[in-house]
Structure formats: C-alpha cells, structure tokens
Design a protein around this motif. Structure first.
Motif, PDB file in Angstrom:
ATOM      1  N   ASN A  87      41.507  75.043  35.010  1.00 21.97           N
ATOM      2  CA  ASN A  87      42.528  74.719  34.006  1.00 21.97           C
ATOM      3  C   ASN A  87      43.397  73.592  34.570  1.00 21.97           C
ATOM      4  N   SER A  88      42.900  72.342  34.479  1.00 22.25           N
ATOM      5  CA  SER A  88      43.636  71.223  35.053  1.00 22.25           C
ATOM      6  C   SER A  88      44.371  70.395  34.002  1.00 22.25           C
ATOM      7  N   VAL A  89      43.999  70.545  32.730  1.00 22.48           N
ATOM      8  CA  VAL A  89      44.645  69.813  31.644  1.00 22.48           C
ATOM      9  C   VAL A  89      45.293  70.836  30.714  1.00 22.48           C
ATOM     10  N   SER A  90      46.399  70.477  30.104  1.00 27.62           N
ATOM     11  CA  SER A  90      47.148  71.382  29.248  1.00 27.62           C
ATOM     12  C   SER A  90      46.288  72.050  28.176  1.00 27.62           C
ATOM     13  N   LYS A  91      46.315  73.374  28.145  1.00 29.73           N
ATOM     14  CA  LYS A  91      45.622  74.211  27.155  1.00 29.73           C
ATOM     15  C   LYS A  91      44.124  73.932  27.066  1.00 29.73           C
ATOM     16  N   THR A  92      43.534  73.514  28.195  1.00 29.63           N
ATOM     17  CA  THR A  92      42.108  73.208  28.257  1.00 29.63           C
ATOM     18  C   THR A  92      41.480  73.941  29.436  1.00 29.63           C
ATOM     19  N   LEU A  93      40.271  74.423  29.226  1.00 30.46           N
ATOM     20  CA  LEU A  93      39.536  75.129  30.265  1.00 30.46           C
ATOM     21  C   LEU A  93      38.213  74.412  30.483  1.00 30.46           C
ATOM     22  N   LYS A  94      37.947  73.986  31.720  1.00 29.50           N
ATOM     23  CA  LYS A  94      36.665  73.363  32.043  1.00 29.50           C
ATOM     24  C   LYS A  94      35.754  74.453  32.582  1.00 29.50           C
ATOM     25  N   ILE A  95      34.604  74.609  31.937  1.00 38.15           N
ATOM     26  CA  ILE A  95      33.653  75.653  32.298  1.00 38.15           C
ATOM     27  C   ILE A  95      32.438  74.990  32.941  1.00 38.15           C
ATOM     28  N   THR A  96      32.101  75.416  34.154  1.00 40.85           N
ATOM     29  CA  THR A  96      30.925  74.913  34.850  1.00 40.85           C
ATOM     30  C   THR A  96      29.945  76.065  34.995  1.00 40.85           C
ATOM     31  N   TYR A  97      28.664  75.794  34.776  1.00 45.76           N
ATOM     32  CA  TYR A  97      27.651  76.846  34.803  1.00 45.76           C
ATOM     33  C   TYR A  97      26.378  76.316  35.451  1.00 45.76           C
ATOM     34  N   GLY A  98      25.476  77.246  35.780  1.00 50.50           N
ATOM     35  CA  GLY A  98      24.216  76.896  36.429  1.00 50.50           C
ATOM     36  C   GLY A  98      23.298  76.116  35.513  1.00 50.50           C
ATOM     37  N   LYS A  99      22.348  75.415  36.102  1.00 53.21           N
ATOM     38  CA  LYS A  99      21.433  74.555  35.353  1.00 53.21           C
ATOM     39  C   LYS A  99      20.078  75.234  35.177  1.00 53.21           C
ATOM     40  N   ASN A 100      19.495  75.078  33.996  1.00 57.73           N
ATOM     41  CA  ASN A 100      18.131  75.519  33.716  1.00 57.73           C
ATOM     42  C   ASN A 100      17.399  74.312  33.143  1.00 57.73           C
ATOM     43  N   ALA A 101      16.562  73.673  33.955  1.00 60.61           N
ATOM     44  CA  ALA A 101      15.895  72.430  33.561  1.00 60.61           C
ATOM     45  C   ALA A 101      14.974  72.599  32.362  1.00 60.61           C
ATOM     46  N   LYS A 102      14.490  73.805  32.106  1.00 58.47           N
ATOM     47  CA  LYS A 102      13.569  74.024  30.986  1.00 58.47           C
ATOM     48  C   LYS A 102      14.286  74.343  29.676  1.00 58.47           C
ATOM     49  N   ALA A 103      15.589  74.450  29.715  1.00 59.21           N
ATOM     50  CA  ALA A 103      16.363  74.775  28.508  1.00 59.21           C
ATOM     51  C   ALA A 103      16.556  73.531  27.650  1.00 59.21           C
ATOM     52  N   THR A 104      16.781  73.758  26.365  1.00 57.93           N
ATOM     53  CA  THR A 104      17.139  72.674  25.450  1.00 57.93           C
ATOM     54  C   THR A 104      18.643  72.436  25.524  1.00 57.93           C
ATOM     55  N   GLY A 105      19.395  73.494  25.813  1.00 57.91           N
ATOM     56  CA  GLY A 105      20.842  73.399  25.911  1.00 57.91           C
ATOM     57  C   GLY A 105      21.448  74.738  26.270  1.00 57.91           C
ATOM     58  N   TYR A 106      22.759  74.845  26.107  1.00 57.03           N
ATOM     59  CA  TYR A 106      23.496  76.046  26.486  1.00 57.03           C
ATOM     60  C   TYR A 106      24.445  76.438  25.369  1.00 57.03           C
ATOM     61  N   GLU A 107      24.775  77.705  25.326  1.00 58.11           N
ATOM     62  CA  GLU A 107      25.759  78.206  24.389  1.00 58.11           C
ATOM     63  C   GLU A 107      26.835  78.911  25.213  1.00 58.11           C
ATOM     64  N   ILE A 108      28.085  78.553  24.976  1.00 53.19           N
ATOM     65  CA  ILE A 108      29.212  79.133  25.706  1.00 53.19           C
ATOM     66  C   ILE A 108      30.049  79.917  24.716  1.00 53.19           C
ATOM     67  N   ARG A 109      30.435  81.124  25.109  1.00 52.54           N
ATOM     68  CA  ARG A 109      31.345  81.878  24.252  1.00 52.54           C
ATOM     69  C   ARG A 109      32.579  82.247  25.068  1.00 52.54           C
TER      70      ARG A 109
END
Length: 172
Positions: A87-109
């Motif tokens: 949480n480095s910017v006001s009212k913002t959360l940066k989410i970092t997650y592991g990589k899966n090279a075979k995925a098309t993308g990611y869904e964050i909830r």
C-alpha cells in the motif's frame, strides 16, 4: 512484505509500533511422487514448497490445483499464490502473485470479509503480468486478497482454484 502492529505501553503512553516481516520467495516445489501407474483414479501428490532460506512454507500460503487427471494423460500441476501486498499510494493496493506461463491470465478477488463474501473481481490478461493495482479502497480497512489463473482454449475458459487469501490493512 507483511506489516505487523504491536501495542506498546498502557494508558496515555499507549501506542502502536509497526514492524515489517519479509515474505520469502519460493525456491523449490517438490511432489511426493512424480509418476504413477495408470489406474483410472485421480492422483493428487503431496506438495512441499520451500522458501529461499530452505524453510517449508505452510500450505495455507499457497494453492495447488489438480486438473481432471484420470484419463492417463500427462498433467502439470501449477501453484499460483499472492506473494506480496503493498500500500504505497493513497487508497491503492498493489498485488503481486506467482507466474504461470501456461495461463492466459489471472483473476484477482478482494473483499473486506475473510470468507470473500461480496468480493470484487479483477481480470488481468496475459501470463507475463504478475502484479495488479486495486484502487478506490477505504483507508484503515482490512482487505483479503486471493488469485487464480485461467486458460482460454477456443471459446471455453478453464479456471484454477482460488489461492489462500492474504490480508493487509490499507494505511495510506
């Protein structure tokens, strides 16, 4: 990075001290068994994940996804987990997650409740992108975050299970 608050003192002298706790990176992932004899039954080998210091990471910090593995075909097991909340910017959360090279993308909830009731979802396209920002959050509220990967084949989209939820308080 995990922020831990601790109450110090009593009465008028009471205050909170904040300390940072580093979240170690995944160094190795091993399966209890790497091959099986085909018998039409699903195989779910035990997984051991170790950090860069060689310590075993608790299973509550990651999710293992097993696909429909009963037809004798070779399958790959992938682990995707939230690795950092910042949480480095006001009212913002940066989410970092592991990589899966075979995925098309990611869904964050993300949700204000640990059981993810009323969670909002963000879709991140591209397997190479391993972080996303969530904006317009409420200051001084605890947010719970989990991630899953997805693979689109033709017109069908396949989803992994959700990772274990990580949480943090939005301070800025």
């Amino acid at each position: 990075m995990k922020i831990i608050s601790k109450k110090v003192g009593t009465g008028d002298d009471a205050h909170y001290e904040l300390t940072e706790e580093k979240i170690a990176k995944i160094k190795s992932v091993t399966l209890a068994a790497t091959s099986y004899t085909y018998d039409t039954k699903a195989k779910k080998p035990a997984v051991t994940v170790k950090d860069s210091a060689g310590k075993v990471i608790a299973a509550s910090n990651y999710t293992v996804t097993y696909t429909n593995n009963t037809n004798g075909t070779k399958y790959t097991y992938r682990i995707v987990a939230v690795t950092k909340l910042a949480n480095s910017v006001s009212k913002t959360l940066k989410i970092t997650y592991g990589k899966n090279a075979k995925a098309t993308g990611y869904e964050i909830r993300y949700s204000l409740k640990s059981n993810m009731t009323g969670a909002k979802t963000i879709k991140v396209k591209g397997a190479a992108k391993v972080s996303a920002n969530v904006t317009k959050l409420v200051k001084n509220k605890r947010y719970y975050v989990s991630v899953r990967c997805y693979k689109t084949v033709g017109k069908v989209t396949y989803y992994s299970t959700w990772s274990a939820a990580k949480n943090t308080v939005v301070k800025k």
